[in-house]
Design an enzyme around this catalytic site. Structure first.
Site, PDB file in Angstrom:
ATOM      1  N   GLU A  38     150.419 -14.019  68.736  1.00 37.39           N
ATOM      2  CA  GLU A  38     151.379 -14.206  70.001  1.00 37.39           C
ATOM      3  C   GLU A  38     151.464 -15.597  70.093  1.00 37.39           C
ATOM      4  O   GLU A  38     150.281 -16.221  70.107  1.00 37.39           O
ATOM      5  CB  GLU A  38     150.964 -13.515  71.316  1.00 37.39           C
ATOM      6  CG  GLU A  38     150.909 -12.168  71.149  1.00 37.39           C
ATOM      7  CD  GLU A  38     152.503 -11.363  71.091  1.00 37.39           C
ATOM      8  OE1 GLU A  38     153.275 -12.092  71.275  1.00 37.39           O
ATOM      9  OE2 GLU A  38     152.163 -10.116  70.702  1.00 37.39           O
ATOM     10  N   CYS A  60     147.791  -7.112  78.322  1.00 40.45           N
ATOM     11  CA  CYS A  60     147.588  -8.211  77.306  1.00 40.45           C
ATOM     12  C   CYS A  60     148.090  -9.450  77.504  1.00 40.45           C
ATOM     13  O   CYS A  60     147.147 -10.422  77.136  1.00 40.45           O
ATOM     14  CB  CYS A  60     148.005  -7.539  75.942  1.00 40.45           C
ATOM     15  SG  CYS A  60     147.224  -6.154  75.311  1.00 40.45           S
ATOM     16  N   HIS A 105     148.640  -8.824  68.527  1.00 36.23           N
ATOM     17  CA  HIS A 105     148.842  -7.542  68.760  1.00 36.23           C
ATOM     18  C   HIS A 105     148.679  -6.762  67.448  1.00 36.23           C
ATOM     19  O   HIS A 105     149.465  -7.293  66.678  1.00 36.23           O
ATOM     20  CB  HIS A 105     150.083  -7.410  69.541  1.00 36.23           C
ATOM     21  CG  HIS A 105     150.361  -7.114  70.743  1.00 36.23           C
ATOM     22  ND1 HIS A 105     151.038  -8.352  71.671  1.00 36.23           N
ATOM     23  CD2 HIS A 105     149.685  -6.382  71.786  1.00 36.23           C
ATOM     24  CE1 HIS A 105     150.624  -7.747  73.064  1.00 36.23           C
ATOM     25  NE2 HIS A 105     150.004  -6.631  73.187  1.00 36.23           N
TER      26      HIS A 105
HETATM   27  N1  PCA Z   1     147.832  -2.944  74.720  1.00 42.73           N
HETATM   28  C1  PCA Z   1     148.412  -3.228  76.167  1.00 42.73           C
HETATM   29  C2  PCA Z   1     147.338  -3.343  76.981  1.00 42.73           C
HETATM   30  C3  PCA Z   1     145.944  -2.890  76.275  1.00 42.73           C
HETATM   31  C4  PCA Z   1     146.631  -2.920  74.776  1.00 42.73           C
HETATM   32  O1  PCA Z   1     145.836  -2.771  73.786  1.00 42.73           O
HETATM   33  C5  PCA Z   1     149.556  -4.419  76.117  1.00 42.73           C
HETATM   34  O2  PCA Z   1     149.951  -4.633  75.074  1.00 42.73           O
HETATM   35  O3  PCA Z   1     149.480  -4.974  77.150  1.00 42.73           O
END
Ligand code: PCA
Length: 225
Positions: free
Chosen positions: A84, A147, A177
């Site tokens: 990100e 996240c 991610h």
């Molecule tokens: N993904 C979610 C919250 C926890 C996770 O593993 C997110 O992308 O916010």
């Protein structure tokens, strides 16, 4: 604050608990792989709770003063490993978190800047992953769920402390991610997936790249829209 007199040391890698319809979270196995393969890296699984997770990431940074913080989360629906670029100061939860909280249009940090850039060598990570044949691209949005909140809280912490230490150690924070794991427990939806082995390899490589002394690569990873 504890840690303010100490140089930052070490690397922290965080994963997240399962949440929503997801009975497993591939970041947990990835964090276990990092703990096995990258000696000295501290790993922890965070709760998928806005309040508890943002408090805990700050606590971990206070207690262990890592110079590099890499948080990971599941982005179901994505097809690639996606570091990100930015975290934004908003919580707008499409589903309740694991504590039942569902903030709508609330700031992660009251009075904080609208966004923080994340400071891992994201383009070097993307390039290294692609060189290994792992699908990867730079993401310009970590969403508005837990996240993003954790990424923002860690970046806010880092920014408020950078330059504090006489040895000049820089504190870098970032977020990666990952798609669903093909080895997951059944979920109600159908999502694209990478093998858990690939997710683990991607996170290990990203951790290694993030902790080698190097500057980020310069090439366009941008999008028109
Ligand atoms: N993904 C979610 C919250 C926890 C996770 O593993 C997110 O992308 O916010």
């Amino acid at each position: 604050m504890a840690g303010d007199q100490l140089p930052y040391e070490g690397v922290l890698v965080t994963a997240f608990d399962p949440f929503g319809e997801h009975k497993t979270n591939p970041t947990i196995a990835a964090a276990e792989a990092v703990a096995r393969e990258c000696p000295g890296v501290l790993t922890e699984v965070l709760p998928v709770e806005f309040e508890a997770a943002t408090v805990r990431i700050r606590e971990l940074m206070d207690e262990h003063h890592p110079h590099t913080v890499i948080s990971m989360g599941l982005a179901a629906g994505r097809t690639e490993i996606t570091p990100e670029r930015v975290a934004i100061n908003v919580m707008d939860a499409p589903i309740p978190d694991n504590s039942g909280a569902q903030p709508i249009d609330e700031p992660v940090v009251k009075g904080g800047p609208a966004a923080h850039f994340l400071t891992l060598p994201n383009k070097a990570i993307v390039q290294a992953l692609k060189d290994e044949g792992i699908p990867a691209s730079l993401s310009n949005s970590a969403g508005t769920y837990v996240c993003n909140a954790v990424a923002y809280a860690a970046a806010e912490y880092a920014e408020s402390r950078q330059g504090v230490f006489s040895n000049g150690t820089v504190l870098n924070t970032g977020f990666i991610h990952v798609p669903e794991s093909a080895d997951r427990s059944p979920v109600t939806g159908e999502y694209p997936a990478l093998s858990q082995h690939t997710v683990n390899a991607a996170v290990i490589l990203s951790t290694q790249i993030s902790t080698e002394p190097r500057s980020d690569l310069r090439y366009s990873a941008g999008k028109i829209s």
